[in-house]
Design a protein around this motif. Structure first.
Motif, PDB file in Angstrom:
ATOM      1  N   VAL A  40     -10.226  94.195-128.039  1.00  0.00           N
ATOM      2  CA  VAL A  40     -10.220  93.025-127.161  1.00  0.00           C
ATOM      3  C   VAL A  40     -10.143  91.735-127.984  1.00  0.00           C
ATOM      4  O   VAL A  40      -9.345  90.834-127.686  1.00  0.00           O
ATOM      5  N   MET A  41     -10.942  91.641-129.039  1.00  0.00           N
ATOM      6  CA  MET A  41     -10.914  90.440-129.864  1.00  0.00           C
ATOM      7  C   MET A  41      -9.586  90.315-130.612  1.00  0.00           C
ATOM      8  O   MET A  41      -9.081  89.197-130.812  1.00  0.00           O
ATOM      9  N   LEU A  42      -9.007  91.434-131.017  1.00  0.00           N
ATOM     10  CA  LEU A  42      -7.703  91.401-131.658  1.00  0.00           C
ATOM     11  C   LEU A  42      -6.648  90.862-130.698  1.00  0.00           C
ATOM     12  O   LEU A  42      -5.795  90.043-131.079  1.00  0.00           O
ATOM     13  N   LEU A  72     -12.942  93.827-142.731  1.00  0.00           N
ATOM     14  CA  LEU A  72     -12.932  93.206-141.403  1.00  0.00           C
ATOM     15  C   LEU A  72     -14.100  92.243-141.213  1.00  0.00           C
ATOM     16  O   LEU A  72     -14.011  91.290-140.440  1.00  0.00           O
ATOM     17  N   LEU A  73     -15.183  92.489-141.911  1.00  0.00           N
ATOM     18  CA  LEU A  73     -16.387  91.686-141.733  1.00  0.00           C
ATOM     19  C   LEU A  73     -16.402  90.427-142.596  1.00  0.00           C
ATOM     20  O   LEU A  73     -16.939  89.395-142.175  1.00  0.00           O
ATOM     21  N   LEU A  74     -15.800  90.476-143.784  1.00  0.00           N
ATOM     22  CA  LEU A  74     -15.979  89.400-144.757  1.00  0.00           C
ATOM     23  C   LEU A  74     -14.745  88.540-144.997  1.00  0.00           C
ATOM     24  O   LEU A  74     -14.847  87.511-145.655  1.00  0.00           O
ATOM     25  N   ASN A  75     -13.587  88.958-144.508  1.00  0.00           N
ATOM     26  CA  ASN A  75     -12.363  88.195-144.754  1.00  0.00           C
ATOM     27  C   ASN A  75     -12.237  87.071-143.729  1.00  0.00           C
ATOM     28  O   ASN A  75     -11.958  87.303-142.554  1.00  0.00           O
ATOM     29  N   ASP A  76     -12.407  85.828-144.184  1.00  0.00           N
ATOM     30  CA  ASP A  76     -12.358  84.684-143.275  1.00  0.00           C
ATOM     31  C   ASP A  76     -10.956  84.423-142.737  1.00  0.00           C
ATOM     32  O   ASP A  76     -10.796  83.754-141.707  1.00  0.00           O
ATOM     33  N   GLY A  77      -9.934  84.927-143.417  1.00  0.00           N
ATOM     34  CA  GLY A  77      -8.576  84.731-142.927  1.00  0.00           C
ATOM     35  C   GLY A  77      -8.301  85.450-141.620  1.00  0.00           C
ATOM     36  O   GLY A  77      -7.308  85.155-140.940  1.00  0.00           O
ATOM     37  N   LEU A  78      -9.165  86.392-141.238  1.00  0.00           N
ATOM     38  CA  LEU A  78      -8.996  87.123-139.977  1.00  0.00           C
ATOM     39  C   LEU A  78      -9.579  86.379-138.789  1.00  0.00           C
ATOM     40  O   LEU A  78      -9.539  86.894-137.674  1.00  0.00           O
ATOM     41  N   LYS A  79     -10.115  85.179-139.030  1.00  0.00           N
ATOM     42  CA  LYS A  79     -10.721  84.361-137.958  1.00  0.00           C
ATOM     43  C   LYS A  79     -11.750  85.187-137.182  1.00  0.00           C
ATOM     44  O   LYS A  79     -11.631  85.408-135.969  1.00  0.00           O
ATOM     45  N   ILE A  80     -12.765  85.646-137.895  1.00  0.00           N
ATOM     46  CA  ILE A  80     -13.765  86.552-137.337  1.00  0.00           C
ATOM     47  C   ILE A  80     -14.579  85.834-136.260  1.00  0.00           C
ATOM     48  O   ILE A  80     -15.092  84.726-136.474  1.00  0.00           O
ATOM     49  N   LEU A 115     -18.679  88.216-131.852  1.00  0.00           N
ATOM     50  CA  LEU A 115     -18.793  89.599-131.382  1.00  0.00           C
ATOM     51  C   LEU A 115     -18.289  90.566-132.450  1.00  0.00           C
ATOM     52  O   LEU A 115     -18.917  91.609-132.701  1.00  0.00           O
ATOM     53  N   GLU A 116     -17.188  90.231-133.090  1.00  0.00           N
ATOM     54  CA  GLU A 116     -16.670  91.079-134.164  1.00  0.00           C
ATOM     55  C   GLU A 116     -17.668  91.187-135.310  1.00  0.00           C
ATOM     56  O   GLU A 116     -17.901  92.279-135.838  1.00  0.00           O
ATOM     57  N   ARG A 117     -18.226  90.070-135.687  1.00  0.00           N
ATOM     58  CA  ARG A 117     -19.178  90.082-136.789  1.00  0.00           C
ATOM     59  C   ARG A 117     -20.370  90.972-136.469  1.00  0.00           C
ATOM     60  O   ARG A 117     -20.880  91.693-137.335  1.00  0.00           O
ATOM     61  N   ALA A 118     -20.811  90.937-135.227  1.00  0.00           N
ATOM     62  CA  ALA A 118     -21.969  91.748-134.833  1.00  0.00           C
ATOM     63  C   ALA A 118     -21.654  93.241-134.885  1.00  0.00           C
ATOM     64  O   ALA A 118     -22.408  94.029-135.474  1.00  0.00           O
ATOM     65  N   VAL A 119     -20.535  93.641-134.274  1.00  0.00           N
ATOM     66  CA  VAL A 119     -20.229  95.076-134.217  1.00  0.00           C
ATOM     67  C   VAL A 119     -19.848  95.608-135.594  1.00  0.00           C
ATOM     68  O   VAL A 119     -20.188  96.751-135.951  1.00  0.00           O
TER      69      VAL A 119
END
Length: 207
Positions: free
Chosen positions: A64-66, A129-137, A140-144
Motif C-alpha cells: 500500500v505504501m509503495l 528498506l528501513l534505513l535508505n532515506d532515498g526510498l522516502k520511508i 507505517l513502513e518504518r514501524a513494520v
C-alpha cells in the motif's frame, strides 16, 4: 515438499563444518539416551508462529505504501524498491517454511537454509528498506520494517544455537551407533590371534 537431495547434502555438510562444537571432550555414555533428547527451540518456534501472522500485515502495509509513494520516487528507486519487495516477499515465504520444518522436525539442512536466508538475504533487505532515506520511508513502513527486523535478528541468534545443539546431537548419535556396533561385533583380540598362531604343543628338544 522437501529440499532437493543435493542441496540437503550441501547444507548438511555446511552445518557440520560451522556448527559442530570442536571444544566438546569425550562423548555421552550409552545410558544418556541422546536419541530421545529434544533439541527444538521453543523461543524460535514462538517467534516463527508470530512471524507467520505478522507477515501478511507487513506485506499489505508495504504494498500500500509503495503504491502511494510510487509517483514521487525516482526511476532508479522505483526499480530497486519493487525488486526488493518482490524478492523479500518470496524469500519470507520460503524462509518461514524452512524454519518450521527445520525446528519442529529437527532437520538440520532445512534449519541451516532458514538461517542462511535470514542472515544473508532477508535481514540485509529489510535493513535496506528501513534505513535508505532515498526510498522516502513513511512512518507505517518504518514501524513494520522495524518489527520484522527484530523478528529476523532474534531468529538468527536462536537458530544459530539450535543448529549447534542439533549438529552435536547428530555427532553424539553417530558416536553411540559406532559404539554399539563395536559391542555387537567386537574386533578380534590381538593377543588371542597371537596365541592361535603358536604351535599347539612342544614334545621335546630333540626330533
Amino acid at each position: 515438499m522437501s529440499l532437493p537431495e543435493p542441496l540437503r547434502r550441501r547444507l548438511g555438510s555446511f552445518s557440520r563444518t560451522v556448527f559442530t562444537d570442536g571444544h566438546r571432550t569425550g562423548s555421552q555414555r550409552p545410558g544418556d539416551r541422546a536419541d530421545t533428547e529434544i533439541v527444538s527451540s521453543l523461543p524460535l518456534q514462538m517467534s516463527l508462529y508470530f512471524n507467520v501472522y505478522f507477515f501478511p500485515f507487513w506485506w499489505l502495509s508495504t504494498v500500500v505504501m509503495l503504491h502511494l509513494k510510487y509517483p514521487v520516487l525516482s526511476d532508479y528507486y522505483k526499480f530497486i524498491l519493487v525488486t526488493v519487495v518482490i524478492l523479500a516477499s518470496l524469500i519470507e515465504v520460503i524462509r518461514l517454511y524452512l524454519g518450521y520444518m527445520g525446528n519442529l522436525q529437527e532437520k538440520v539442512p532445512e534449519l541451516a537454509g532458514f538461517w542462511l536466508l535470514s542472515l544473508l538475504l532477508q535481514l540485509p533487505g529489510i535493513l535496506f528498506l528501513l534505513l535508505n532515506d532515498g526510498l522516502k520511508i513513511q512512518p507505517l513502513e518504518r514501524a513494520v520494517h522495524t518489527i520484522l527486523a527484530l523478528f529476523l535478528s532474534f531468529q538468527v541468534i536462536t537458530a544459530f544455537f539450535t543448529l549447534k545443539r542439533m549438529v552435536n546431537k547428530l555427532e553424539t548419535h553417530f558416536s553411540l551407533t559406532k559404539f554399539h556396533q563395536l559391542q555387537e561385533h567386537p574386533l578380534p583380540d590381538f593377543y588371542s590371534l597371537a596365541r592361535e598362531e603358536q604351535p599347539v604343543s612342544v614334545t621335546g628338544w630333540g626330533p
